[in-house]
Write a protein that holds these residues in place. Structure first.
Motif, PDB file in Angstrom:
ATOM      1  N   ARG A 112      56.377 -12.481 -22.698  1.00 21.47           N
ATOM      2  CA  ARG A 112      57.727 -12.784 -23.217  1.00 21.47           C
ATOM      3  C   ARG A 112      57.799 -14.235 -23.631  1.00 21.47           C
ATOM      4  NH1 ARG A 112      62.564 -11.282 -19.358  1.00 21.47           N
ATOM      5  NH2 ARG A 112      61.642  -9.241 -19.798  1.00 21.47           N
ATOM      6  N   PRO A 113      58.330 -14.477 -24.828  1.00 15.47           N
ATOM      7  CA  PRO A 113      58.388 -15.873 -25.281  1.00 15.47           C
ATOM      8  C   PRO A 113      59.414 -16.644 -24.478  1.00 15.47           C
ATOM      9  CG  PRO A 113      59.521 -14.421 -26.815  1.00 15.47           C
ATOM     10  CD  PRO A 113      58.829 -13.536 -25.837  1.00 15.47           C
ATOM     11  N   ARG A 114      59.086 -17.897 -24.210  1.00 16.07           N
ATOM     12  CA  ARG A 114      59.983 -18.774 -23.440  1.00 16.07           C
ATOM     13  C   ARG A 114      61.152 -19.226 -24.322  1.00 16.07           C
ATOM     14  NH1 ARG A 114      56.823 -23.516 -20.741  1.00 16.07           N
ATOM     15  NH2 ARG A 114      58.929 -23.827 -19.942  1.00 16.07           N
ATOM     16  N   THR A 115      62.388 -19.253 -23.721  1.00 15.65           N
ATOM     17  CA  THR A 115      63.575 -19.702 -24.458  1.00 15.65           C
ATOM     18  C   THR A 115      63.561 -21.218 -24.566  1.00 15.65           C
ATOM     19  OG1 THR A 115      64.829 -17.843 -23.588  1.00 15.65           O
ATOM     20  CG2 THR A 115      66.089 -19.647 -24.544  1.00 15.65           C
ATOM     21  N   SER A 116      63.848 -21.705 -25.729  1.00 16.42           N
ATOM     22  CA  SER A 116      63.865 -23.149 -25.948  1.00 16.42           C
ATOM     23  C   SER A 116      65.010 -23.784 -25.171  1.00 16.42           C
ATOM     24  CB  SER A 116      64.019 -23.426 -27.435  1.00 16.42           C
ATOM     25  OG  SER A 116      64.187 -24.816 -27.647  1.00 16.42           O
ATOM     26  N   LYS A 117      64.754 -24.840 -24.432  1.00 17.37           N
ATOM     27  CA  LYS A 117      65.780 -25.536 -23.636  1.00 17.37           C
ATOM     28  C   LYS A 117      66.900 -26.098 -24.509  1.00 17.37           C
ATOM     29  CE  LYS A 117      64.515 -27.808 -20.055  1.00 17.37           C
ATOM     30  NZ  LYS A 117      63.944 -28.840 -19.151  1.00 17.37           N
ATOM     31  N   PRO A 118      66.620 -26.734 -25.636  1.00 16.93           N
ATOM     32  CA  PRO A 118      67.721 -27.227 -26.494  1.00 16.93           C
ATOM     33  C   PRO A 118      68.653 -26.121 -26.966  1.00 16.93           C
ATOM     34  CG  PRO A 118      65.665 -28.268 -27.110  1.00 16.93           C
ATOM     35  CD  PRO A 118      65.309 -27.175 -26.138  1.00 16.93           C
ATOM     36  N   LEU A 146      70.934 -25.313 -24.012  1.00 18.89           N
ATOM     37  CA  LEU A 146      71.956 -26.354 -23.841  1.00 18.89           C
ATOM     38  C   LEU A 146      72.997 -26.308 -24.952  1.00 18.89           C
ATOM     39  CD1 LEU A 146      69.760 -29.392 -22.733  1.00 18.89           C
ATOM     40  CD2 LEU A 146      71.226 -27.960 -21.312  1.00 18.89           C
ATOM     41  N   GLY A 147      72.572 -26.014 -26.165  1.00 22.41           N
ATOM     42  CA  GLY A 147      73.511 -25.918 -27.279  1.00 22.41           C
ATOM     43  C   GLY A 147      74.521 -24.802 -27.079  1.00 22.41           C
ATOM     44  N   ILE A 148      74.025 -23.657 -26.601  1.00 24.38           N
ATOM     45  CA  ILE A 148      74.933 -22.528 -26.363  1.00 24.38           C
ATOM     46  C   ILE A 148      75.918 -22.862 -25.252  1.00 24.38           C
ATOM     47  CG2 ILE A 148      75.048 -20.148 -25.573  1.00 24.38           C
ATOM     48  CD1 ILE A 148      72.355 -19.702 -26.963  1.00 24.38           C
ATOM     49  N   LEU A 149      75.403 -23.449 -24.134  1.00 25.45           N
ATOM     50  CA  LEU A 149      76.291 -23.810 -23.022  1.00 25.45           C
ATOM     51  C   LEU A 149      77.314 -24.864 -23.453  1.00 25.45           C
ATOM     52  CD1 LEU A 149      73.808 -23.995 -20.007  1.00 25.45           C
ATOM     53  CD2 LEU A 149      75.576 -22.287 -20.417  1.00 25.45           C
ATOM     54  N   GLY A 150      76.870 -25.871 -24.196  1.00 18.70           N
ATOM     55  CA  GLY A 150      77.785 -26.914 -24.651  1.00 18.70           C
ATOM     56  C   GLY A 150      78.879 -26.365 -25.529  1.00 18.70           C
ATOM     57  N   LEU A 151      78.521 -25.491 -26.447  1.00 16.64           N
ATOM     58  CA  LEU A 151      79.512 -24.891 -27.334  1.00 16.64           C
ATOM     59  C   LEU A 151      80.510 -24.047 -26.542  1.00 16.64           C
ATOM     60  CD1 LEU A 151      80.436 -24.519 -30.235  1.00 16.64           C
ATOM     61  CD2 LEU A 151      78.892 -22.551 -30.415  1.00 16.64           C
ATOM     62  N   LEU A 188      78.791 -33.510 -23.966  1.00 18.27           N
ATOM     63  CA  LEU A 188      77.598 -34.157 -23.428  1.00 18.27           C
ATOM     64  C   LEU A 188      76.379 -33.256 -23.542  1.00 18.27           C
ATOM     65  CD1 LEU A 188      79.061 -35.911 -20.251  1.00 18.27           C
ATOM     66  CD2 LEU A 188      78.317 -36.985 -22.378  1.00 18.27           C
ATOM     67  N   LEU A 189      76.583 -31.955 -23.280  1.00 21.57           N
ATOM     68  CA  LEU A 189      75.475 -31.013 -23.424  1.00 21.57           C
ATOM     69  C   LEU A 189      75.011 -30.941 -24.872  1.00 21.57           C
ATOM     70  CD1 LEU A 189      76.642 -28.109 -21.065  1.00 21.57           C
ATOM     71  CD2 LEU A 189      74.832 -29.780 -20.644  1.00 21.57           C
ATOM     72  N   LEU A 190      75.959 -30.924 -25.802  1.00 22.63           N
ATOM     73  CA  LEU A 190      75.577 -30.886 -27.219  1.00 22.63           C
ATOM     74  C   LEU A 190      74.882 -32.175 -27.634  1.00 22.63           C
ATOM     75  CD1 LEU A 190      78.763 -29.211 -28.762  1.00 22.63           C
ATOM     76  CD2 LEU A 190      76.519 -28.169 -28.412  1.00 22.63           C
ATOM     77  N   LEU A 191      75.367 -33.303 -27.118  1.00 23.42           N
ATOM     78  CA  LEU A 191      74.742 -34.576 -27.464  1.00 23.42           C
ATOM     79  C   LEU A 191      73.377 -34.726 -26.833  1.00 23.42           C
ATOM     80  CD1 LEU A 191      77.817 -36.990 -27.189  1.00 23.42           C
ATOM     81  CD2 LEU A 191      76.660 -36.238 -29.267  1.00 23.42           C
ATOM     82  N   SER A 192      73.112 -33.981 -25.772  1.00 25.88           N
ATOM     83  CA  SER A 192      71.795 -34.075 -25.125  1.00 25.88           C
ATOM     84  C   SER A 192      70.697 -33.407 -25.941  1.00 25.88           C
ATOM     85  CB  SER A 192      71.858 -33.446 -23.731  1.00 25.88           C
ATOM     86  OG  SER A 192      72.048 -32.033 -23.830  1.00 25.88           O
ATOM     87  N   ILE A 193      71.058 -32.525 -26.884  1.00 26.05           N
ATOM     88  CA  ILE A 193      70.047 -31.807 -27.677  1.00 26.05           C
ATOM     89  C   ILE A 193      69.225 -32.772 -28.516  1.00 26.05           C
ATOM     90  CG2 ILE A 193      69.714 -30.095 -29.503  1.00 26.05           C
ATOM     91  CD1 ILE A 193      72.121 -28.600 -28.381  1.00 26.05           C
ATOM     92  N   PRO A 194      69.832 -33.646 -29.331  1.00 26.66           N
ATOM     93  CA  PRO A 194      69.001 -34.594 -30.082  1.00 26.66           C
ATOM     94  C   PRO A 194      68.209 -35.520 -29.184  1.00 26.66           C
ATOM     95  CG  PRO A 194      71.343 -35.121 -30.307  1.00 26.66           C
ATOM     96  CD  PRO A 194      71.261 -33.770 -29.682  1.00 26.66           C
ATOM     97  N   THR A 195      68.771 -35.813 -27.997  1.00 21.71           N
ATOM     98  CA  THR A 195      68.023 -36.648 -27.060  1.00 21.71           C
ATOM     99  C   THR A 195      66.755 -35.941 -26.600  1.00 21.71           C
ATOM    100  OG1 THR A 195      70.107 -37.616 -26.298  1.00 21.71           O
ATOM    101  CG2 THR A 195      68.184 -37.919 -24.888  1.00 21.71           C
ATOM    102  N   LEU A 196      66.895 -34.655 -26.291  1.00 19.35           N
ATOM    103  CA  LEU A 196      65.716 -33.888 -25.878  1.00 19.35           C
ATOM    104  C   LEU A 196      64.692 -33.809 -27.003  1.00 19.35           C
ATOM    105  CD1 LEU A 196      67.379 -30.972 -23.873  1.00 19.35           C
ATOM    106  CD2 LEU A 196      66.038 -32.872 -22.976  1.00 19.35           C
ATOM    107  N   TYR A 197      65.179 -33.623 -28.223  1.00 30.49           N
ATOM    108  CA  TYR A 197      64.262 -33.587 -29.360  1.00 30.49           C
ATOM    109  C   TYR A 197      63.514 -34.915 -29.507  1.00 30.49           C
ATOM    110  CZ  TYR A 197      65.410 -29.044 -31.401  1.00 30.49           C
ATOM    111  OH  TYR A 197      65.517 -27.694 -31.633  1.00 30.49           O
TER     112      TYR A 197
END
Length: 552
Positions: A2-8, A11-16, A494-503
């Motif tokens: 099973r493919p692993r779900t991308s963390k960003p 986080l994007g879904i939770l932030g939204l 904050l969760l949405l803003l963390s996505i570019p940080t993770l990238y």
């Protein structure tokens, strides 16, 4: 696998979701709070406010009486001499209120009831005894002369002869007699012998609160809206003594309107408020003054002003209603002096009614007085603020000893605007009797014309510490919901803003990994440069003993 779900992505879904949830809560929380508050405020047998409304034992109410002691009554007829008054008191009482014969009317969302009031003397907080003697104007005699001024010659002559036997215009009575016990007067007995009419008091003694202690007769039958159909109607007077009009004034001033004084619609504005007073037989308007704080609670302060105390207050009515009003009439003469006060220019509009003049009952009084003669058995009674506060200066100039002070003598109500709950009330009124000369009663031939101060009262009420704490907690509930919604939105952002940080972090790691591989490859090339392979025996798969040396 099973493919692993991308963390960003997670986080994007939770932030939204958090942003949407916070926005939804922030938008609908005031609506939910309003609905909860409305359900709590509506008066019903099961509501939290019912017991406090039915019996006021849990709410402190004090009534303080201040009397004006007349120190020079024998100088009344001396030209240039003014009555000298000395304020005495307070004589403090604890007031208790009880509603009886309560009937809820679900068909029109009202409640009907009678009110019983009790007063208990509070000696500890009083300055004086109920046995103190007070010298005052003889209210019974002055009222009798006033009432017979248009009667038959025989009636006037009889009264003149009777008063000539006892010519005193003042009386000396105890505080208890003046308030609750009452005192006998021959004129009261003669009035009963003359026959009972609408203007004949049904009492055998005179006292300002005589027979009122524990009685349900004075406040009358009351019918009030419960707010069940519409919370904006809560506390509004619908009927008084089974009618929606009174017999004391002409239309439109005879309307029973305004609040009963205990409940107010929530979510207040700075608009005027109105209370129907059974003691004055009319509504009283309170004007917004300013925003104040009481026990840590913000409130709107409303006070009695020109709209109640002036004779020139105009009000516009819908044309379909105004065309049926009776024209108001007044005689504008009062003494020979000009009255001060703001004059409102006349408006040539048939729908605009000067309601100030239709309360005059004939002759308009100066600014600052409320004529209650019609609902007090024809006695020349006038109500004002204590010490003629906010009144025409001519009233203060007629006597010595009145000194108005806004802090001590203002009549105000402070409402918490979100709930409409009264948090501080100071009901202050002064009782005055019109003394004027009479041509047919010799005792009154040379008396001056004076609105004579008798006494004033200060009714204080408000929230207790426990009630104030509960109110603050309830008001915090509205703010807490908004704070939570804002916190959820911030968390989502904050969760949405963390996505570019993770990238960025992932990108840096990738770059570091690539640089590491390149560095390793470079090291291997350097090894090949210095490695001598001339004697290597590949077939034997053996390592030759060789020495590193630079090639020439």
């Amino acid at each position: 696998m099973r493919p692993r779900t991308s963390k960003p992505v997670t986080l994007g879904i939770l932030g939204l979701l958090f942003v949407l949830l916070g926005t939804f809560l922030g938008y609908y929380w005031p609506i939910l709070f309003r609905r909860i508050l409305t359900q709590e405020l509506v008066l019903s047998p099961t509501s939290k406010s019912y017991n406090a409304w039915k019996n006021s034992s849990a709410i402190p109410i004090t009534m303080e009486f201040y009397f004006f002691n007349w120190t020079n009554p024998n100088e009344l007829k001396i030209p240039g001499k003014k009555p000298i008054l000395v304020e005495v008191g307070p004589y403090s009482f604890v007031e208790k209120r009880e509603k009886v014969n309560i009937t809820f009317n679900p068909e029109n969302s009202t409640v009907s009831y009678l009110q019983r009031r009790f007063w208990y003397f509070d000696e500890k907080n009083s300055k004086g005894s109920l046995k103190d003697n007070i010298t005052q104007l003889n209210v019974v005699t002055v009222s009798a002369v006033h009432k017979v001024r248009y009667s038959s010659y025989i009636m006037r002559s009889s009264l003149s002869y009777l008063l000539s036997q006892s010519p005193e215009i003042h009386v000396v009575r105890t505080v208890d007699e003046l308030l609750f016990t009452g005192y006998k007067d021959v004129l009261i007995d003669l009035g009963k012998l003359a026959g009972m009419t609408d203007e004949t008091p049904p009492f055998d003694r005179f006292g300002w609160f005589y027979t009122r202690n524990g009685s349900t007769d004075f406040d009358g039958y009351q019918n009030m809206a419960t707010g069940e159909d519409d919370v904006r109607n809560i506390g509004l007077f619908k009927f008084w003594n089974h009618k929606d009009t009174t017999k004391y004034y002409k239309s439109p001033c005879n309307a029973v309107e305004g609040s009963a004084g205990e409940f107010w619609p929530p979510f207040r504005t700075e608009e005027d408020i109105t209370i129907f007073s059974a003691d004055l037989c009319r509504p009283v308007t309170y004007e917004y003054e300013r925003t104040v704080y009481h026990q840590g609670i913000e409130g709107y302060k409303y006070s009695v002003g020109k709209k109640t105390l002036s004779n020139d207050t105009k009000r516009r009515y819908p044309h379909e209603q105004a065309k049926y009003f009776e024209p108001t009439t007044t005689t504008e003469d009062f003494f020979t002096a000009e009255h001060s006060g703001e004059v409102i220019e006349s408006v040539e509009d048939p729908d605009v009614v000067n309601i100030g003049q239709c309360y005059c009952n004939g002759e308009c009084s100066p600014m600052g007085l409320i004529n209650i003669t019609a609902c007090r058995y024809g006695a020349p009674g006038f109500v004002s603020l204590p010490h003629f506060h906010k009144a025409d200066p001519i009233l203060r100039d007629q006597v010595v000893g009145v000194n108005p002070d806004d802090e001590k003598h203002n009549f105000y109500i402070v409402l918490e605007p979100t709930t409409g709950i009264p948090i501080d009330v100071a009901a202050r009124f002064q009782i005055n009797i019109l003394l004027q000369p009479s041509n047919f009663v010799s005792t009154f031939n040379d008396v001056p014309k004076i609105y004579f101060p008798i006494f004033w009262f200060n009714l204080k009420s408000g929230t207790t510490d426990d009630l104030a704490y509960s109110l603050r907690q309830m008001l915090m509930l509205r703010s807490i919901g908004l704070y939570i919604s804002v916190a959820i939105i911030i968390l989502g952002l904050l969760l949405l803003l963390s996505i570019p940080t993770l990238y960025m972090v992932k990108r840096k790691r990738e770059i570091s990994r690539i640089k590491g591989k390149r560095a390793l490859a470079s090291d291997k090339k350097m090894e090949n440069i210095y490695l001598d392979k001339s004697n290597v025996n590949d077939d034997a798969h053996t390592r030759a003993d060789c020495q590193l040396y630079p090639k020439l």
